[in-house]
Design a protein around this motif. Structure first.
Motif, mmCIF file in Angstrom:
data_model
loop_
_atom_site.group_PDB
_atom_site.id
_atom_site.type_symbol
_atom_site.label_atom_id
_atom_site.label_comp_id
_atom_site.label_asym_id
_atom_site.label_seq_id
_atom_site.Cartn_x
_atom_site.Cartn_y
_atom_site.Cartn_z
ATOM 1 N N TYR A 94 4.426 9.716 -9.631
ATOM 2 C CA TYR A 94 4.379 9.787 -10.908
ATOM 3 C C TYR A 94 3.282 10.514 -11.637
ATOM 4 O O TYR A 94 4.293 11.796 -12.191
ATOM 5 C CB TYR A 94 3.729 8.839 -11.585
ATOM 6 C CG TYR A 94 4.590 6.893 -11.564
ATOM 7 C CD1 TYR A 94 5.386 7.340 -12.991
ATOM 8 C CD2 TYR A 94 4.159 5.889 -11.181
ATOM 9 C CE1 TYR A 94 6.801 6.052 -13.181
ATOM 10 C CE2 TYR A 94 4.966 5.045 -11.547
ATOM 11 C CZ TYR A 94 6.260 5.225 -12.130
ATOM 12 O OH TYR A 94 6.983 3.627 -12.633
ATOM 13 N N ALA A 95 2.704 10.828 -10.102
ATOM 14 C CA ALA A 95 2.026 12.091 -10.606
ATOM 15 C C ALA A 95 2.948 13.696 -10.715
ATOM 16 O O ALA A 95 1.881 14.592 -11.024
ATOM 17 C CB ALA A 95 0.647 11.900 -9.952
ATOM 18 N N GLU A 96 3.690 13.527 -9.714
ATOM 19 C CA GLU A 96 4.533 14.815 -9.367
ATOM 20 C C GLU A 96 5.101 15.328 -10.994
ATOM 21 O O GLU A 96 5.290 16.608 -10.997
ATOM 22 C CB GLU A 96 5.603 14.872 -7.786
ATOM 23 C CG GLU A 96 4.611 15.292 -7.131
ATOM 24 C CD GLU A 96 5.581 15.166 -5.640
ATOM 25 O OE1 GLU A 96 6.178 14.418 -5.851
ATOM 26 O OE2 GLU A 96 5.105 15.182 -4.663
ATOM 27 N N ASP A 132 4.610 5.352 -5.327
ATOM 28 C CA ASP A 132 4.635 5.422 -6.445
ATOM 29 C C ASP A 132 3.932 6.176 -6.841
ATOM 30 O O ASP A 132 4.716 6.795 -8.962
ATOM 31 C CB ASP A 132 4.722 4.103 -7.029
ATOM 32 C CG ASP A 132 5.973 2.955 -6.333
ATOM 33 O OD1 ASP A 132 6.789 3.786 -5.600
ATOM 34 O OD2 ASP A 132 5.568 1.696 -6.974
ATOM 35 N N ILE A 133 2.577 5.744 -6.378
ATOM 36 C CA ILE A 133 1.863 7.192 -7.185
ATOM 37 C C ILE A 133 1.588 8.513 -7.473
ATOM 38 O O ILE A 133 1.504 9.155 -8.406
ATOM 39 C CB ILE A 133 0.368 6.371 -7.439
ATOM 40 C CG1 ILE A 133 -0.613 7.229 -8.606
ATOM 41 C CG2 ILE A 133 0.137 7.204 -6.004
ATOM 42 C CD1 ILE A 133 -2.512 6.279 -8.360
ATOM 43 N N LEU A 134 2.082 9.125 -6.106
ATOM 44 C CA LEU A 134 2.499 9.752 -6.062
ATOM 45 C C LEU A 134 3.951 10.542 -7.100
ATOM 46 O O LEU A 134 3.973 12.027 -7.210
ATOM 47 C CB LEU A 134 2.753 10.734 -4.850
ATOM 48 C CG LEU A 134 2.864 12.421 -4.179
ATOM 49 C CD1 LEU A 134 1.201 12.240 -4.252
ATOM 50 C CD2 LEU A 134 2.820 11.582 -2.408
ATOM 51 N N THR A 163 3.182 15.713 -13.684
ATOM 52 C CA THR A 163 2.511 16.781 -14.184
ATOM 53 C C THR A 163 2.672 17.633 -13.010
ATOM 54 O O THR A 163 2.411 17.880 -11.863
ATOM 55 C CB THR A 163 1.418 16.415 -13.254
ATOM 56 O OG1 THR A 163 1.456 14.759 -15.005
ATOM 57 C CG2 THR A 163 0.262 17.136 -14.667
ATOM 58 N N MET A 194 0.837 -1.383 -0.332
ATOM 59 C CA MET A 194 0.115 0.186 -0.491
ATOM 60 C C MET A 194 0.959 1.407 -0.284
ATOM 61 O O MET A 194 0.484 2.017 -0.866
ATOM 62 C CB MET A 194 -0.407 -0.441 1.092
ATOM 63 C CG MET A 194 -1.539 1.244 2.026
ATOM 64 S SD MET A 194 -3.457 1.266 0.793
ATOM 65 C CE MET A 194 -3.724 3.325 1.433
ATOM 66 N N TYR A 201 -5.529 15.770 -13.723
ATOM 67 C CA TYR A 201 -6.450 14.474 -13.691
ATOM 68 C C TYR A 201 -7.617 13.756 -13.401
ATOM 69 O O TYR A 201 -8.041 13.116 -14.053
ATOM 70 C CB TYR A 201 -5.470 13.869 -12.499
ATOM 71 C CG TYR A 201 -3.779 13.042 -12.884
ATOM 72 C CD1 TYR A 201 -3.721 12.126 -13.679
ATOM 73 C CD2 TYR A 201 -2.674 14.442 -12.210
ATOM 74 C CE1 TYR A 201 -2.025 12.031 -14.070
ATOM 75 C CE2 TYR A 201 -1.636 13.478 -11.865
ATOM 76 C CZ TYR A 201 -1.469 12.284 -13.575
ATOM 77 O OH TYR A 201 -0.204 12.465 -14.230
ATOM 78 N N PHE A 218 2.371 2.151 -3.423
ATOM 79 C CA PHE A 218 1.584 2.247 -4.272
ATOM 80 C C PHE A 218 1.489 3.547 -4.249
ATOM 81 O O PHE A 218 1.397 4.560 -5.091
ATOM 82 C CB PHE A 218 0.347 1.369 -4.003
ATOM 83 C CG PHE A 218 -0.642 1.784 -4.755
ATOM 84 C CD1 PHE A 218 -0.939 1.289 -7.064
ATOM 85 C CD2 PHE A 218 -1.996 2.982 -4.768
ATOM 86 C CE1 PHE A 218 -1.606 1.796 -7.336
ATOM 87 C CE2 PHE A 218 -2.461 3.070 -5.412
ATOM 88 C CZ PHE A 218 -2.517 2.613 -6.889
ATOM 89 N N GLU A 219 0.790 4.589 -2.757
ATOM 90 C CA GLU A 219 0.853 5.316 -2.639
ATOM 91 C C GLU A 219 1.638 6.082 -3.207
ATOM 92 O O GLU A 219 1.731 7.462 -3.679
ATOM 93 C CB GLU A 219 1.052 5.872 -1.331
ATOM 94 C CG GLU A 219 -0.774 5.413 -0.907
ATOM 95 C CD GLU A 219 -1.169 6.403 0.463
ATOM 96 O OE1 GLU A 219 -1.893 5.047 1.234
ATOM 97 O OE2 GLU A 219 -0.630 7.189 1.033
ATOM 98 N N ARG A 274 -2.149 19.848 -10.492
ATOM 99 C CA ARG A 274 -2.200 18.325 -11.122
ATOM 100 C C ARG A 274 -3.803 17.979 -10.493
ATOM 101 O O ARG A 274 -3.826 16.911 -11.895
ATOM 102 C CB ARG A 274 -1.529 18.003 -9.846
ATOM 103 C CG ARG A 274 -0.887 16.760 -10.373
ATOM 104 C CD ARG A 274 1.070 16.071 -9.410
ATOM 105 N NE ARG A 274 0.616 16.423 -8.549
ATOM 106 C CZ ARG A 274 2.349 17.655 -7.444
ATOM 107 N NH1 ARG A 274 2.545 17.728 -8.942
ATOM 108 N NH2 ARG A 274 1.934 18.802 -6.617
ATOM 109 N N LEU A 314 -2.230 5.045 -12.874
ATOM 110 C CA LEU A 314 -2.406 6.795 -13.254
ATOM 111 C C LEU A 314 -2.641 7.450 -14.820
ATOM 112 O O LEU A 314 -3.627 7.921 -15.248
ATOM 113 C CB LEU A 314 -1.125 7.331 -12.725
ATOM 114 C CG LEU A 314 -1.188 8.914 -12.439
ATOM 115 C CD1 LEU A 314 -1.734 8.825 -11.082
ATOM 116 C CD2 LEU A 314 0.606 9.644 -11.722
ATOM 117 N N ALA A 368 1.219 1.217 -10.161
ATOM 118 C CA ALA A 368 1.151 2.855 -9.927
ATOM 119 C C ALA A 368 1.024 3.715 -10.883
ATOM 120 O O ALA A 368 -0.185 4.405 -11.819
ATOM 121 C CB ALA A 368 2.429 3.150 -8.923
ATOM 122 N N THR A 407 -3.919 -2.791 -3.469
ATOM 123 C CA THR A 407 -3.448 -2.463 -4.779
ATOM 124 C C THR A 407 -1.317 -2.607 -4.357
ATOM 125 O O THR A 407 -1.029 -2.530 -5.547
ATOM 126 C CB THR A 407 -2.767 -1.097 -3.014
ATOM 127 O OG1 THR A 407 -2.689 -1.379 -2.064
ATOM 128 C CG2 THR A 407 -4.030 0.629 -3.280
#
Lengths: 454, 218
Positions: A11-13, A7-9, A15, A1, B58, A4-5, B54, B149, B145, B140
């Motif tokens: 990748y999102a960052e 990793d997703i953050l 952007t 968990m 999304y 995942f949190e 951001r 996304l 990830a 998860t």
């Protein structure tokens, strides 16, 4: 968990806003804040001694203040000399401080390619202002003029190479910088042109350099086009700046000048609204309109900031009036009324023409005038203003030509109708090309203009 | 030498320095009061602009609209301050405003109500008992990830909303529940369902790719 949190953050960052996007939004928000300021009661009182009115800080005379004064003197020399140098012109002792030290520091401080291009544009304008100042004082020798022309060229070339560099990384910034550069060239060309006429000293070689650069930019087959958002953000920013400048010159301006400038702001606002409305149907057209608006604002800013520009060139030359649809319709009606007054007189004169060939030409001309008038009326009724302008202008020109042609046959050759006089009352409004043809010129072409049916 | 004369006068009389306030038009820019509403507002811009952008990207899958919505968010918040309101927490308030603007955008796009979108997309609120048997950690654990996304835009809007708030913005279920005005249970169930849906779609996609590869191989 957790992985995942994380990793997703991660990748999102990736952007995020581009620096230019971020700056543009911040500037737009700041402009919005300036247009919509907080009321006084919402603002905090900065001074802890509330209510106590203190306009001055008093430093008494003692050893400390002597030291302070000495330090201040040294500071004054460091700051004062470059400050005084800012007013220097070629030939002054401090001119080298101005161009070498002051402008050198500014060049060093311009970090981004966009800032560099903007600075080089500013420096080009400064060199031209110096030349105009010297010319107005009769101190512009041929050598100094050649030297300034060369420097102007160097700055203009630096702008162009800066633009080429900027296009690679920041197409939007390049396009916006190019609009500023083009506007500066157009303003300087108009001002130099007037200086050339008004002053006994020639500035022709500088004018020639400016005009060459202006033509080169205008003939660019692939001009950079900014995004709609980019140009809109810049317009918001520059309009705010123009309003502030207007507020600062209001006190010294006459009521006529104030009304004249206010009219330009209204025109600009109207054009922005029209461009925004156009966006849904035609984004490219909307961007083109916005580019024109930005150019006008830049010229208005030049007019408001540079006292020399204000004194040399009329606002109408730099920022021509943009007629409202109502004004355009009024002008069309006026032109058509003139034609309606002329037609009976032409018909009357035709009855006295003995030359058959000429009589036939006048008959055909009148028929063509009537057709053009019908077309203009229809276009006006259907709100096709541009077409109505064209047709009414053509009808008016043709009627004027026919009046001239039949002048000799009239019993009283004195000016029967005064279309040219009524026309001059509309001079401040931009007439369509056809309507501005002078009767004398038009009469020479009447023979070929009248279309003979097969 | 005018400057020397001025200095002599200063040395004799002492130095008087004017402390007039700046022109009000400049206040919103560099001349704003430290700690005043303008300063706090601009600080909030500097702090949250990227995160809000951001979030909008999304949610909307449209970078240009995200830029516009970010701008509108800050102008709306400024108007709110101008109306005399005070903002205790900029973070939650900004998220609230941008969330409302995004919902407006969905409505504009679909020209229908959010309830109708919910209905169309077959989303019911579910029960908390769904969380038992195959919890969030379990789902998860097997999720990639980056893939999740990339496929976020394929989720129904209500699921996209909670996943963006939870994982892109890093908000807790309580904060999300306050923001979207739903109970914590509903938020948790939506996150759970959204993750399951993402996992199912990723698996589906992988199976399709596998099948394609096997048909291409002679």
């Amino acid at each position: 968990m957790k992985s995942f949190e994380k990793d997703i953050l991660k990748y999102a960052e990736k952007t995020r806003l581009k620096a230019m996007e971020r700056d543009a939004i911040r500037e737009r928000v700041l402009s919005y804040m300036e247009y919509h300021p907080l009321s006084k009661k919402q603002l905090p009182i900065a001074d802890s001694r509330r209510g106590e009115h203190r306009d001055f800080i008093y430093i008494p005379f003692n050893a400390l203040s002597v030291r302070l004064a000495s330090g201040f003197f040294a500071l004054l020399v460091i700051i004062g000399v470059p400050f005084l140098a800012e007013r220097a012109v070629p030939g002054d002792v401090l001119y080298l401080v101005k161009t070498g030290v002051n402008e050198g520091i500014r060049t060093q401080l311009a970090s981004s390619p966009y800032e560099k291009v903007a600075l080089e544009t500013k420096l080009m304008e400064r060199r031209i202002s110096e030349a105009r100042l010297l010319a107005s004082e009769g101190k512009l020798t041929v050598e100094v003029e050649a030297q300034i022309a060369e420097t102007v060229k160097v700055h203009a070339e630096a702008v162009q190479s800066g633009l080429a560099e900027l296009r690679v990384d920041d197409a939007d910034g390049a396009a916006l910088a190019e609009i500023v550069f083009t506007s500066a060239l157009e303003v300087q060309s108009a001002v130099l042109d007037q200086s050339e006429v008004a002053s006994s000293t020639s500035v022709s070689s500088i004018l020639s350099v400016v005009n060459t650069m202006r033509d080169e930019v205008a003939s660019d087959a692939n001009p950079a086009t900014p995004s709609y958002d980019g140009v809109t953000a810049r317009i918001e920013l520059e309009t705010t700046r123009a309003f502030e400048l207007f507020e600062s010159v209001k006190e010294s301006a006459t009521p006529e000048e104030i009304a004249d400038i206010e009219r330009r702001f209204t025109d600009i606002d109207r054009s922005i609204v029209a461009a925004k409305a156009l966006r849904e149907a035609d984004e490219t057209g909307a961007v083109t309109e916005m580019i024109n608006v930005l150019g006008l604002i830049q010229k208005l800013i030049s007019f408001l900031t540079d006292i020399d520009v204000r004194e040399t060139v009329a606002l109408e030359t730099l920022v021509p009036l943009i007629m409202t649809p109502e004004e355009r319709s009024d002008l069309i009606v006026k032109l058509m009324n003139e034609v309606m007054l002329m037609v009976p007189q032409i018909e009357d004169s035709r009855t006295r023409i003995t030359d058959e060939g000429l009589a036939e030409k006048v008959t055909l001309g009148l028929a063509q005038v009537n057709t053009l008038m019908d077309d203009a009326t229809r276009a006006l009724d259907e709100s096709r203003i541009t077409e109505a302008e064209q047709k009414s202008g053509e009808a008016n020109t043709l009627a004027l030509d026919l009046m001239k042609l039949t002048l000799d046959t009239r019993e009283v050759p004195a000016t029967p109708v005064t279309p040219s006089q009524t026309s001059t009352s509309t001079e401040p409004l931009a007439l369509p090309d056809a309507a501005t043809t002078t009767p004398m010129t038009a009469s020479t072409s009447i023979q070929s203009e009248i279309i003979t049916p097969e | 030498m005018k400057e020397v004369g001025v200095l002599t006068v200063i040395a004799y009389n002492g130095f008087h320095m004017a402390t007039n306030n700046e022109h009000p038009a400049k206040r919103a820019g560099g001349g704003r009061e430290r700690g005043g509403p303008e300063d706090r507002f601009l600080k909030a811009f500097d702090e949250y602009a990227d995160a809000l952008f951001r979030h909008a990207v999304y949610r909307l899958s449209d970078r240009e609209r995200a830029v516009e919505i970010l701008h509108d968010t800050f102008t709306k918040v400024w108007s709110y301050i101008r109306d005399g309101h005070e903002i205790d927490s900029y973070k939650s308030f900004l998220y609230k405003v941008i969330n409302n603007l995004i919902i407006d955008e969905y409505r504009r796009r679909k020209e229908t109500s959010l309830d109708a979108i919910l209905e169309q997309e077959g989303v019911d609120e579910g029960t908390f008992s769904e969380l038992h048997g195959g919890g969030i950690d379990e789902i998860t654990f097997s999720l990639d990830a980056k893939q999740a996304l990339d496929m976020l835009h394929e989720l129904p809007v209500v699921y996209r909303e909670v996943i963006t708030l939870r994982y892109v913005d890093g908000l807790g279920p309580k904060e999300i529940s306050e923001l979207i005005e739903e109970t914590e249970n509903v938020v948790s169930v939506r996150i759970h369902r959204a993750l399951k849906l993402l996992r199912d779609r990723i698996v589906e996609r992988e199976e399709e790719a596998q099948e394609k590869r096997s048909t291409q191989t002679p």
